[in-house]
Design an enzyme around this catalytic site. Structure first.
Site, mmCIF file in Angstrom:
data_model
loop_
_atom_site.group_PDB
_atom_site.id
_atom_site.type_symbol
_atom_site.label_atom_id
_atom_site.label_comp_id
_atom_site.label_asym_id
_atom_site.label_seq_id
_atom_site.Cartn_x
_atom_site.Cartn_y
_atom_site.Cartn_z
ATOM 1 N N GLU A 151 0.689 -1.066 -0.045
ATOM 2 C CA GLU A 151 -0.025 -0.017 -0.256
ATOM 3 C C GLU A 151 0.910 1.137 -0.128
ATOM 4 O O GLU A 151 0.974 1.870 0.925
ATOM 5 C CB GLU A 151 -0.996 0.071 1.197
ATOM 6 C CG GLU A 151 -2.026 -1.119 1.114
ATOM 7 C CD GLU A 151 -2.972 -0.886 2.254
ATOM 8 O OE1 GLU A 151 -2.503 -0.285 3.250
ATOM 9 O OE2 GLU A 151 -4.119 -1.566 2.344
ATOM 10 N N GLU A 318 -6.546 -7.979 0.117
ATOM 11 C CA GLU A 318 -6.655 -8.167 1.343
ATOM 12 C C GLU A 318 -8.001 -7.510 1.589
ATOM 13 O O GLU A 318 -8.656 -6.575 1.180
ATOM 14 C CB GLU A 318 -5.684 -7.149 2.116
ATOM 15 C CG GLU A 318 -4.433 -7.359 2.180
ATOM 16 C CD GLU A 318 -3.808 -6.017 3.014
ATOM 17 O OE1 GLU A 318 -4.321 -5.304 3.691
ATOM 18 O OE2 GLU A 318 -2.419 -5.989 2.817
HETATM 19 C C1 GLA Z 1 -3.777 -2.518 5.362
HETATM 20 C C2 GLA Z 1 -2.351 -3.168 5.360
HETATM 21 C C3 GLA Z 1 -2.523 -4.191 6.369
HETATM 22 C C4 GLA Z 1 -3.269 -4.153 7.608
HETATM 23 C C5 GLA Z 1 -4.622 -3.766 7.396
HETATM 24 C C6 GLA Z 1 -5.483 -3.380 8.513
HETATM 25 O O1 GLA Z 1 -4.777 -3.090 4.429
HETATM 26 O O2 GLA Z 1 -1.889 -3.469 4.226
HETATM 27 O O3 GLA Z 1 -1.211 -4.441 6.560
HETATM 28 O O4 GLA Z 1 -2.584 -3.050 8.323
HETATM 29 O O5 GLA Z 1 -4.438 -2.377 6.538
HETATM 30 O O6 GLA Z 1 -6.912 -3.191 8.257
#
Ligand code: GLA
Length: 734
Positions: A151, A318
């Site tokens: 991210e 995710e």
């Molecule tokens: C993001 C991050 C993860 C985690 C999630 C929590 O998607 O990539 O590492 O921190 O948020 O919701």
């Protein structure tokens, strides 16, 4: 080419952090993964300090063993480069590579994402660790895909960022006169006479220059992209046959223009965490999936966006199995039973190659210790893990839909730069959020049951081939070429709906003169000479019993017909919504935010005129329907987001039925049984075993009436909080 490498069917799994656990736990992990039918895990996202505890000293034996174990268990691996979280030794050795906020505060390690992507030391260290991993694991049989970073999102205002910004500006403008013109430097004495005078937009006395801020955001997106490309190119050199991706994230804060980035990834991967807890979570899920699918549309050689309906795979990388943090409110919320299943399959319905989670096993400590996981703190004997097992079964049953496309004839415009520009506090209302404007348009179409793509005018030449209807909410920045394309498309039969604050400014955020909405005035047949924003709670009555919110304009129809008028206030009697017939199409203008029902009704009218049909014309409220098409085969996904069983008219063989049992357990059944013959049943036995042990009170899911493989229209029961996927009778291609 179908990615990830070596994986047939749909992907299922999540972030897996073996570095947080003793190796005895790994053995249990693989056993549980197999039980849940997990076939793909993302390893090493935040493992830099375990992989390189001291500069240049690598400890990888644990990763060797973890990957070998996963491979022996038949689980494929997305191997991550850990560059989102440099170890403490790195920041102490290179303090100049720590990020600086707009206020000038240099952040320290102690969290994650603490780096400056423009700092040469960071870029070099990131390349080194990525090269080490590529070199060591290039031939590992478990390797299915590379996951660069995590991210991309950290913004920096340090001297390295300033230097890179200046280089970017030189390239964009060539000379300072052009920059001063674009930035309206004559206003507030902001003319620059030397490139070195230009800074990133730092904390300053009063409002910042909007175009400086906008250009900095464009630049920073490009700078992060350059950091991603560094690693991607290096990984591709080592393993040309292994795809490379990075995970995109949603939200107003995101400094990345994903539509432009999407062409740089072999497979678009997105993370999605709905922020709403009521029914809006399902709308957000649909929006996120539609955006991801649209980002993943293939790019033709000339950079043009291809016609609607072509699908390049994308992946939900995710999501949360259960508890999600809501930092703004200070309370986490739990997903209701059924949401994990419905949300995951909803992404698949809209084109995802599977469903992945953050995270496999809940950690014992750390900042996100209470974030949910497929294996929660309670262990495998938990509702969440049993739900994960059932989801694994659902994805196995859905494998046949994997390559099917999602056809949309309606689209919404999406432009990250317009969203950034609309965040400037100098605009007439700080209550207009671009993300909300887009969501409102998408929600209206979602509630009409219409599947929607997004088109991204700034990501390349705009090709609207295949679309019959286009909504442009608050597309603030518009160049002449886009306006011309829209005009040609409408004249040829397109149906265009434009909302306030679209086409108002050019790409440099300079207002187009002569009346709003500048670039589209003639096409829409309106001239608006005045903005009259309403406050955050202000409303204005409209004709037809509708209500306007947030925004008003003094609109004069110049060729357009009024559709709704303002019915109160200083604009009483003036047009609020207009329509103009143009060639074979029509152009509509919305000068206020319609209430949700009004927006839905209006877009239903436009869709009917445009010949854009809902997926299921008579779907009952609360049931979401999405269709995927593969040649002559069609799959109909039905989701019941309500609490009551719902009956809809549909036909086909049941591929999967998923239901929430009164106990809160999830049960999935299917295997192409003829419709009407599925019994969803459960007793006191072994929930999660996948084997029904008794009758479930909701009764048979599927077709009522005569069981069998009928071809006529049938009444299909969709369980409350559950879903049904049907393979519809074959139909001629096209
Ligand atoms: C993001 C991050 C993860 C985690 C999630 C929590 O998607 O990539 O590492 O921190 O948020 O919701």
């Amino acid at each position: 080419m179908r990615w990830p490498k070596g994986l047939d069917g749909l992907c299922y799994g999540g972030d897996y952090n073996p570095e947080q656990w003793p190796e005895t736990t790994w053995v249990e992990d693989v056993e549980l993964m197999r039980r849940a039918r997990v076939n793909l895990v993302t390893v090493g996202v935040f493992a830099w300090s375990r992989l390189e505890p001291r500069p240049g000293e690598y400890t990888v034996d644990w990763l060797d063993r973890a990957l070998d174990l996963l491979h022996r268990g038949g689980i494929r691996v997305v191997l991550a480069t850990p560059t989102a979280s440099p170890p403490p030794w790195f920041s102490l050795a290179h303090p100049d590579a720590l990020p600086v906020t707009a206020d000038g505060v240099r952040l320290r390690h102690g969290s994650r994402d603490t780096y400056c992507a423009a700092a040469p030391a960071y870029r070099a260290a990131a390349r080194r660790i990525a090269a080490m991993l590529a070199d060591r694991y290039r031939d590992h049989p478990a390797l299915a895909m590379w996951h660069v970073h995590n991210e991309y999102g950290t913004v920096c205002h340090c001297p390295h960022a300033a230097d890179a910004f200046r280089r970017w500006l030189r390239q964009r403008y060539g000379d300072l006169d052009r920059l001063n013109e674009a930035w309206t430097g004559a206003f507030w004495s902001q003319g620059y006479s030397d490139w070195t005078q230009i800074d990133p937009p730092r904390a300053t006395q009063y409002l910042s220059n909007p175009t400086q801020v906008l250009d900095f955001r464009r630049f920073w997106s490009d700078e992060l992209l350059a950091a991603y490309r560094d690693q991607r190119d290096l990984l591709r050199e080592h393993t040309p046959d292994v795809p490379v991706t990075t995970n995109y994230v949603f939200g107003d804060w995101v400094p990345v223009d994903h539509a432009r980035w999407a062409r740089e990834a072999d497979l678009v991967a997105v993370d999605h965490y709905p922020t709403e807890i009521d029914g809006r979570a399902e709308e957000q899920t649909a929006l996120a999936a539609d955006l991801a699918r649209s980002w993943s549309r293939p790019v033709d050689g000339d950079g043009a966006q291809p016609p609607a309906g072509r699908l390049r795979p994308w992946l939900l990388m995710e999501s949360a199995p259960n508890l999600i943090y809501r930092y703004a409110e200070g309370t986490a919320y739990a997903k209701e039973p059924g949401r994990m299943l419905r949300h995951s399959v909803a992404h698949v319905a809209r084109g995802s190659r599977g469903a992945m989670f953050f995270q496999w096993r809940a950690p014992r400590g750390g900042a996100e210790a209470f974030h949910s996981a497929m294996v929660p703190h309670a262990g495998a004997d938990s509702r969440t893990f049993r739900s994960a097992v059932q989801l694994g079964e659902a994805l196995r049953l859905l494998a046949a839909t994997d390559t099917a496309t999602v056809a949309a004839r309606a689209a919404i415009g999406w432009d990250a730069a317009s969203g950034w520009a609309l965040q400037h506090p100098g605009l007439p209302s700080e209550h207009i959020s671009y993300a909300d404007e887009v969501a409102a348009a998408h929600r209206a179409l979602w509630r009409c049951g219409i599947t929607t793509d997004f088109v991204c005018p700034a990501a390349g030449p705009l090709d609207l081939t295949g679309y019959r209807m286009l909504v442009l909410p608050a597309l603030y920045l518009m160049d002449d070429a886009v306006a011309d394309t829209l005009g040609d498309w409408v004249r040829a039969g397109g149906h265009l709906v434009v909302s306030y604050l679209s086409g108002v400014a050019d790409p440099d955020a300079r207002v187009r003169l002569g009346g709003y909405p500048g670039a589209l005035r003639e096409l829409l047949g309106v001239r608006s000479e005045e903005f009259l924003p309403l406050g955050p709670d202000g409303t204005e009555p409209l004709s037809g019993g509708r209500t306007g919110r947030l925004w008003r304009e003094r609109v004069e129809a110049r060729g357009a017909e009024p559709v709704l008028d303002y019915a109160g206030g200083v604009l009483a009697g003036h047009p609020a919504v207009t329509r103009r017939s143009v060639g074979a199409g029509a152009a509509w203008y919305l000068s206020t935010r319609l209430d949700d029902d009004g927006y839905r009704e209006l877009l239903a009218v436009v869709a009917a005129e445009a010949g854009v049909a809902p997926v299921l014309p008579a779907a009952s409220a609360g049931v979401e329907a999405v269709r995927r098409v593969d040649g002559t085969t069609r799959w109909l996904f039905l989701f019941n987001h309500g609490r009551e069983e719902t009956v809809v008219a549909a036909t086909g063989e049941v591929l999967v039925c998923g239901a929430v049992l009164p106990s809160g357990e999830i049960l999935v059944a299917g295997d192409a049984l003829p419709a009407g013959e599925i019994l969803l049943a459960v007793g006191a036995g072994t929930p999660g075993s996948g084997r029904p042990t008794g009758r479930w009170p909701v009764g048979p899911a599927g077709v009522s009436g005569t069981p069998g493989r009928g071809r006529g229209a049938r009444r299909v029961r969709v369980p409350p909080g559950g879903l049904l996927v049907l393979r519809e009778p074959d139909h001629p291609a096209g």
